[in-house]
Scaffold this active site. Structure first.
Site, PDB file in Angstrom:
ATOM      1  N   LEU A  27       0.821  -1.217   0.000  1.00 39.05           N
ATOM      2  CA  LEU A  27       0.000   0.000   0.000  1.00 39.05           C
ATOM      3  C   LEU A  27       0.845   1.253   0.000  1.00 39.05           C
ATOM      4  CD1 LEU A  27      -2.615  -1.046   2.669  1.00 39.05           C
ATOM      5  CD2 LEU A  27      -3.048  -0.682   0.249  1.00 39.05           C
ATOM      6  N   PHE A  32       9.690   4.517   7.918  1.00 37.35           N
ATOM      7  CA  PHE A  32       9.768   3.540   8.995  1.00 37.35           C
ATOM      8  C   PHE A  32       9.637   2.103   8.520  1.00 37.35           C
ATOM      9  CE2 PHE A  32       9.075   7.461  11.012  1.00 37.35           C
ATOM     10  CZ  PHE A  32       9.649   7.353  12.262  1.00 37.35           C
ATOM     11  N   GLY A  33       9.087   1.919   7.340  1.00 33.05           N
ATOM     12  CA  GLY A  33       8.905   0.561   6.867  1.00 33.05           C
ATOM     13  C   GLY A  33       7.928   0.528   5.725  1.00 33.05           C
ATOM     14  N   ASP A 148       3.796  14.777  12.669  1.00 29.43           N
ATOM     15  CA  ASP A 148       3.989  14.525  11.236  1.00 29.43           C
ATOM     16  C   ASP A 148       2.666  14.603  10.480  1.00 29.43           C
ATOM     17  OD1 ASP A 148       5.454  14.076   8.950  1.00 29.43           O
ATOM     18  OD2 ASP A 148       5.512  11.897   9.182  1.00 29.43           O
TER      19      ASP A 148
END
Ligand code: ATP
Ligand code: MG
Ligand code: MG
Length: 351
Positions: A27, A32-33, A148
């Protein structure tokens, strides 16, 4: 923040059956990943699984995301009424911490792009803004700063009775008010003046309100409000667009002030500062900045908005080519929007 980490029920970890989540497609990915759309074989439904990079710093920060979000979900929004993403589960997998979330739709940046960056109809701007604000109020009540907030971190909710809706996601940079650790936070376009200026231990949930203001404007005009190629560029756009500048006491205490401002020792002649007060600081000129770091700011591929906020709102989107063409009702809407935005992109965080 050990008290927060204890909030996570570590006993839940490792009790999950093997092969519960079947990856269907990717997606998105961020710092962060990666986030994957997965079929949850236990509940027979789709979920979004965020697989955190397997490095200690990311793991630590992800534990923070889990802690803060489970606190928000369980304690502050138990009935899922405040437009904050639901966390469903978390577990370690091959040294990666994985967090599962309810499956949501496109993010607002993708939505704007699909709309050719021409901005949304005011009714959607209004609905989405109200819902994001609702989430921010709950976060303020919990003492949580998102840190954020940006269009990529606000997702469309699947249609329920065809009503449009959004939810705030990505608490991967979030922290508790009064326990702020990092000074380099927020994405540049949405970075608040106090973070740009380096007011490190002192920033509050007010920094999210600044980002929120930038998002509301962007939803309407379709392009970022302060698309600066550098921090200086962002700050000078703010000053040009909003008028005034950060208050002198903030400038005096912030540690990066001298990167952006000249200090006269006394009042700068003719320098109209915040709220009509006179300031002893003035922002550096572009020449002065160039002379200092000879690194030319990159010019983006879009026509970036410049000029005063009210002009911008009245002349956008492209449909309202000039103010005179606006029907009376829309004129009033634009005035209200400008007024609302002015309250959000406010240089003084105390206000
Ligand atoms: P960042 O670089 O902003 O810190 P990140 O690595 O923390 O990103 P997220 O923002 O949580 O990751 O997720 C990255 C992207 O994955 C989102 O912008 C969104 O498009 C998609 N995504 C995340 N969560 C979901 C969800 N619950 N449902 C659908 N898509 C999602
Ligand atoms: Mg994100
Ligand atoms: Mg993140």
């Amino acid at each position: 923040n050990s008290d927060l980490i204890l909030y996570v029920n570590l006993e839940l970890v490792n009790k999950k059956s093997d092969r519960r989540y079947i990856v269907e497609e990717m997606l998105g990915q961020g710092t962060f990943g990666q986030v994957a759309k997965c079929w949850d074989a236990e509940t027979n439904s789709y979920v979004a699984v965020k697989v955190i990079k397997n490095q200690p710093a990311f793991y630590q920060q992800a534990i923070m995301e889990v802690s803060l979000l489970s606190m928000l979900n369980d304690k502050f929004d138990p009935d899922d009424q405040h437009h904050i993403v639901r966390m469903l589960d978390f577990f370690p997998w091959k040294n990666h911490l994985c967090i599962t979330f309810e499956m949501l739709g496109h993010n607002l940046y993708e939505l704007l792009k699909k709309n050719n960056l021409r901005g949304l109809q005011l009714q959607f701007v209004r609905t989405f803004s109200r819902q994001i604000l609702d989430a921010l109020i709950v976060m303020k009540g919990a003492g949580i700063i998102h840190c954020d907030l940006k269009p990529e971190n606000i997702l469309i909710t699947p249609k329920v009775n065809s009503a449009a809706g959004v939810k705030v996601i990505d608490f991967g940079s979030a922290c508790m008010e009064g326990k702020t650790i990092y000074s380099y936070i927020q994405s540049r376009y949405y970075r608040s003046p106090e973070v740009l200026l380096g007011y490190p231990a002192r920033y509050t949930t007010a920094i999210d309100m600044w980002s929120f203001g930038c998002i509301v404007a962007e939803l309407y005009i379709g392009l970022p409000l302060f698309p600066g190629a550098s921090e200086y560029d962002v700050l000078s756009r703010m000053i040009e667009m909003v008028g005034g500048q950060p208050p002198d006491d903030l400038l005096r205490e912030a540690k990066n002030t001298r990167k952006f401002f000249k200090h006269a020792g006394s009042i700068y002649p003719g320098n109209e500062a915040h709220d009509g007060l006179r300031s002893s600081y003035r922002i550096l000129t572009e020449d002065e900045v160039e002379a200092r770091d000879s690194k030319k700011p990159k010019i983006g591929k879009w026509y970036f908005p410049r000029g005063r906020l009210d002009r911008l709102i009245f002349s956008y989107p492209w449909k309202n080519l000039n103010e005179g063409n606006l029907p009376e009702a829309e004129k009033e809407d634009c005035l209200a929007l400008v007024d609302f935005l002015r309250g959000l992109v406010e240089f003084d965080p105390n206000k």
